[in-house]
Design an enzyme around this catalytic site. Sequence first.
Site, PDB file in Angstrom:
ATOM      1  N   LEU A 134       3.044   1.203   8.374  1.00  0.00           N
ATOM      2  CA  LEU A 134       3.998   0.938   9.465  1.00  0.00           C
ATOM      3  C   LEU A 134       3.330   0.984  10.833  1.00  0.00           C
ATOM      4  O   LEU A 134       3.955   0.653  11.844  1.00  0.00           O
ATOM      5  CB  LEU A 134       5.170   1.929   9.397  1.00  0.00           C
ATOM      6  CG  LEU A 134       6.090   1.793   8.175  1.00  0.00           C
ATOM      7  CD1 LEU A 134       7.198   2.843   8.204  1.00  0.00           C
ATOM      8  CD2 LEU A 134       6.699   0.392   8.094  1.00  0.00           C
ATOM      9  N   ASP A 143       1.613  -2.648  -0.385  1.00  0.00           N
ATOM     10  CA  ASP A 143       0.469  -2.468   0.519  1.00  0.00           C
ATOM     11  C   ASP A 143       0.629  -3.366   1.751  1.00  0.00           C
ATOM     12  O   ASP A 143      -0.336  -3.965   2.229  1.00  0.00           O
ATOM     13  CB  ASP A 143      -0.869  -2.740  -0.183  1.00  0.00           C
ATOM     14  CG  ASP A 143      -2.061  -2.200   0.610  1.00  0.00           C
ATOM     15  OD1 ASP A 143      -1.856  -1.565   1.668  1.00  0.00           O
ATOM     16  OD2 ASP A 143      -3.206  -2.427   0.180  1.00  0.00           O
TER      17      ASP A 143
HETATM   18  O1  DOR Z   1      -5.999  -4.309   2.774  1.00  0.00           O
HETATM   19  C1  DOR Z   1      -5.929  -3.182   3.205  1.00  0.00           C
HETATM   20  N1  DOR Z   1      -5.347  -2.910   4.377  1.00  0.00           N
HETATM   21  N2  DOR Z   1      -6.459  -2.187   2.483  1.00  0.00           N
HETATM   22  C2  DOR Z   1      -6.548  -0.939   2.943  1.00  0.00           C
HETATM   23  O2  DOR Z   1      -7.035  -0.106   2.243  1.00  0.00           O
HETATM   24  C3  DOR Z   1      -6.080  -0.614   4.313  1.00  0.00           C
HETATM   25  C4  DOR Z   1      -5.056  -1.565   4.760  1.00  0.00           C
HETATM   26  C5  DOR Z   1      -4.814  -1.502   6.232  1.00  0.00           C
HETATM   27  O3  DOR Z   1      -4.563  -0.399   6.742  1.00  0.00           O
HETATM   28  O4  DOR Z   1      -4.828  -2.528   6.901  1.00  0.00           O
HETATM   29 ZN    ZN Z   2      -5.809   1.264   0.209  1.00  0.00          ZN
END
Ligand code: DOR
Ligand code: ZN
Length: 433
Positions: free
Chosen positions: A71, A312
Site C-alpha cells: 500500500l 503482490d
Molecule cells: O515485484 C515485487 N515488488 N517484488 C517484491 O519483492 C517487492 C515488490 C515491491 O515492493 O515493489
Molecule cells: Zn516479495
Amino acid sequence: MAQNKTPSLLIRGGHIIDPASRIDGPMDLLLRDGQVAEIAPPNKIRGNAEGKFDARGLIVAPGFIDLHVHLREPGQSHKETIATGTAAAAAGGFTSVCCMPNTSPVVDSPEWVHWIRQPERGALVNVFPIAAATHHSKGAVLTDFRSLQEAGAVAVTDDGKPILDEAVMREALRTGAQLNLPVIQHAEDTRLTAHCSMNEGPTSFRLGLRGMTVAAEAEVVDRDVQLAQMTGGRFHVAHLSTAEALKPVRRGKRAKVRVTCEITPHHFTLIDENVGDYNTDFKMNPPLRSAFDREAILVALADGTVDAIATDHAPHALHEKQVEFERAPFGVTGLETALGLAITQLHRDHKLPLARIVELFTAGPARVLDLRGRGTLARGSFADVTIFDPKKRWIFDAAKSRSKSRNTPFDGWPLTGRVISTIVAGKVVHREG
Ligand code: DOR
Ligand code: ZN
C-alpha cells in the site's frame, strides 16, 4: 464489538459459495450490526431488512482476503496510498488486505503499525498490517514480535528481501512459534540473483539479461521448511513461483510441518516469454517463470498444495517504470484483475471448480493468518461479502484503475468473471455500474 449503525441488508436470490461452511447452493443472507445474522435457503429469512440486494444470477461469497499487498504508506504516497490501494482492493472484491512493511520508513515498530490502522488513513476495506521481521528489514536483528503483534501486526516478513541468514530465520520461526505469529518469507537467495532482472532461460539469453535461477528460490524454501519443522514455527512462502519450490512445500505438508504458500495471478497466467522486448510492466520479483513452472503451479492450485491466491499488488509510478528494463523497479499492480484472471485462467481454461477458486480467496488465506471470523459466511462472522458474476465478460482498462499506478501487464485484456459488489462490515464499498 462497537455499535455498528450500518442498516441491515438482505442479499437474496444468489448462489452462495462458502467453502469453510461447505455451502454451495442457492441461499439468502442477512447482514446486521456488522455480522452475518442469518444464512438460509431461498425465501426462508423472515423479518424486515432495511436494505435489499438482488443477487439473482450472481455468486455470493465470503469477502476476499489478499495476503500480499503493497500500500506504499508511510512514505511512498506518489505510488499508492492506503486510501487509493484499498479503493482498488474494493473494486477487485477484496474486503481485507494485508499490507507489506517495505515502506519508507520500514514498518518495524508498533508506532507505525498503529499509524497504518488509524481511521485517518481512509481505508475502504479492512487493513491488516504485516510488520518487518528484522530492524529496517536488514536481515540481522529481529524486531520485537510481541509488541508488533499487540499493535495489530498479523505476521512478520522482510518482503522485498529475504531473511537470508539461517540463524536469524531460525530465531524468527522460534519466536513466532511462541506467539503463534507466522513468518512470511520472500524466498530468494540474493547471493545468486544480484543484478538479475528476469527468469533465467532462453528469453533472458535472447534479451541479454541476467537471469534468476530456480534454485535461488527453491533452496531457501527447502531450508525454511526444515527450520519450521525444527522450531514448530509457522512458515508462509510468499509468491511461490517455481515447480522446484513446490516440492519442499508438499514434503512439509505431508510431514505436518506448519507450512503454507501463496501464488499470484501473474504467475499462474504469464511466463517469461511474455516479457517480450523489455516490457517493464512484466518485470516483478519473483520473475515470470517458464511454461513448465506455470504448469506445475496450475496443478498445485488444483490439488490443494496452494493455500491462497495473493496479488503482490506492487504499484510504481509511470516515470519509475519508464526506464531501461534492468533499472526499472520490480512489481506489478494486481488487485482489480485477480478474480477475472482466476476465473478466466483457472476456471474457464483449466476447469478448476469455482468453489476451489473461492476457497483460495477466502477460507485459504484466513487460515494462513488465523483471521478469525473472516473468510466465511457462518452466522456470527464479520459481514464481509464479495458478490461476483462468474460469466460476465469485460475488458480491463488500466486507465480506469482506482490504484494510483498503472503498471499492469493486463491492460486491455478481455476477462471473464467480474466483481459486482464488495461489502465490508455490512456496508457496500463497491458497486459495479
Ligand atoms: O515485484 C515485487 N515488488 N517484488 C517484491 O519483492 C517487492 C515488490 C515491491 O515492493 O515493489
Ligand atoms: Zn516479495
